[in-house]
Write an enzyme that holds these catalytic residues in place. Structure first.
Site, PDB file in Angstrom:
ATOM      1  N   LYS A   3      12.008   7.552  13.524  1.00  0.00           N
ATOM      2  CA  LYS A   3      12.502   8.138  12.281  1.00  0.00           C
ATOM      3  C   LYS A   3      13.798   8.917  12.498  1.00  0.00           C
ATOM      4  CE  LYS A   3       9.371   6.465   9.584  1.00  0.00           C
ATOM      5  NZ  LYS A   3       9.713   5.426   8.579  1.00  0.00           N
TER       6      LYS A   3
ATOM      7  N   ILE B 225       3.139   4.482  -0.279  1.00  0.00           N
ATOM      8  CA  ILE B 225       4.321   4.821  -1.063  1.00  0.00           C
ATOM      9  C   ILE B 225       4.940   3.572  -1.687  1.00  0.00           C
ATOM     10  CG2 ILE B 225       6.704   5.658  -0.881  1.00  0.00           C
ATOM     11  CD1 ILE B 225       5.718   7.719   1.138  1.00  0.00           C
TER      12      ILE B 225
ATOM     13  N   SER C  17       0.848  -1.197   0.000  1.00  0.00           N
ATOM     14  CA  SER C  17       0.000   0.000   0.000  1.00  0.00           C
ATOM     15  C   SER C  17       0.879   1.242   0.000  1.00  0.00           C
ATOM     16  CB  SER C  17      -0.920   0.014   1.238  1.00  0.00           C
ATOM     17  OG  SER C  17      -0.157   0.087   2.431  1.00  0.00           O
TER      18      SER C  17
ATOM     19  N   SER D 262      11.361  10.338   7.228  1.00  0.00           N
ATOM     20  CA  SER D 262      10.250  11.273   7.348  1.00  0.00           C
ATOM     21  C   SER D 262      10.780  12.631   7.779  1.00  0.00           C
ATOM     22  CB  SER D 262       9.250  10.770   8.403  1.00  0.00           C
ATOM     23  OG  SER D 262       8.240  11.723   8.667  1.00  0.00           O
TER      24      SER D 262
ATOM     25  N   TYR E 247       6.998   7.697  16.913  1.00  0.00           N
ATOM     26  CA  TYR E 247       7.282   7.756  15.477  1.00  0.00           C
ATOM     27  C   TYR E 247       8.476   8.665  15.205  1.00  0.00           C
ATOM     28  CZ  TYR E 247       6.359   8.383  10.461  1.00  0.00           C
ATOM     29  OH  TYR E 247       6.456   8.421   9.086  1.00  0.00           O
TER      30      TYR E 247
END
Length: 282
Positions: A177, A33, A31, A160, A173
């Protein structure tokens, strides 16, 4: 004879020429990217390994790739949970048996988060780090020796803007990242002179299901979209930006069109301004 895939020197070769016949392994390919990259690469004639946990979704993406022009033999559906490090040697063997090499590894599997630190169970942080950091490191370590032996290859990771700037409701998150950015920047310094290119992909808000699939405080799916993601860059446009950067051998590839992208330079030039602005994001 397979063309060598060395991207250490930047060039203007378009993606449709750069990726033709190259073996590209994409995680998180079911799904978002990952799917968009797979379909775009199929159109450029790459040979694809599609990995994620959901085999039915991988087969759907594989069908899109064959519709884009690849023959079925050029698409290997290889289900893989990146947290299952014991499964990685067999996965690598399967790729080598089918394609004999890996030219480009795109570490794209990942989870996001939508919860305040005070409410978030520690298990949520562990899961985010397992998927977003250790899973990427483990597969990279499994593939890297193959590339070093050949003296060529390219490793990419989807990081990100959250790997550069901390924002509310994403403490785990952002931590993951930031770790990804540090690891792959350091890896690049180690292996670039050995013929291995390392690229960090730095998306801002891209229209995918990332918010809907994010972890809530209790570890369940957040189950909602948010306005920032809904107003972000189209995922297919993002894929084209990423592939153009990878084709050029760009070390850090920013991807996005919103105000969040300005944070990449503002964090360095005016960090106090960024700190004040991010408090407003919810």
């Amino acid at each position: 004879m397979i063309k060598p895939f060395s991207l250490l020197k930047k060039n203007d070769t378009p993606p449709e020429e750069r990726f033709r016949d190259q073996v590209v392994w994409i995680t998180g390919a079911s799904s978002g990217i990952g799917e968009a990259l797979a379909v775009a690469l199929a159109g450029h004639g790459a040979r694809l390994v599609l990995s994620a946990r959901r085999q039915d979704e991988l087969r759907r993406v594989a069908d899109r790739c064959t519709d884009a022009g690849l023959d079925q033999r050029s698409v290997l559906v290889l289900p893989l949970d990146v947290t299952d490090t014991d499964a990685m040697p067999a996965a690598v063997d399967s790729v080598l048996e089918h394609f004999h090499q890996v030219d480009l590894l795109i570490n794209n599997a990942g989870l996001s988060q939508r919860s305040l630190c005070k409410d978030t169970d520690l298990s949520v942080y562990r899961k985010l780090l397992d998927v977003d950091v250790f899973g990427q490191i483990a597969l990279t370590k499994a593939v890297l020796p193959l590339m070093l032996e050949r003296g060529q290859g390219h490793i990419a990771v989807t990081a990100s803007v959250a790997g550069k700037v901390g924002v509310p409701n994403r403490t785990g998150y952002c931590a993951a990242k930031h770790a990804v950015m540090g690891f792959f920047d350091a890896l690049r310094a180690e292996v670039e002179d050995d013929g291995i290119q390392v690229s960090t992909i730095v998306p801002g808000f891209i229209r995918t299901a990332i918010a809907h699939n994010a972890l809530a405080a209790n570890g369940e799916a957040f189950g909602k979209d948010d306005d920032y993601i809904e107003g972000g860059m189209d995922v297919n446009e993002a894929a084209q930006v990423i592939l153009a950067g990878l084709a050029r051998g760009t070390r850090e590839i920013p991807v996005g069109k919103g105000k969040e992208m300005s944070a990449l330079w503002a964090k360095r030039l005016a960090p106090e301004l960024v700190f004040r602005m991010t408090k407003k994001l919810r």
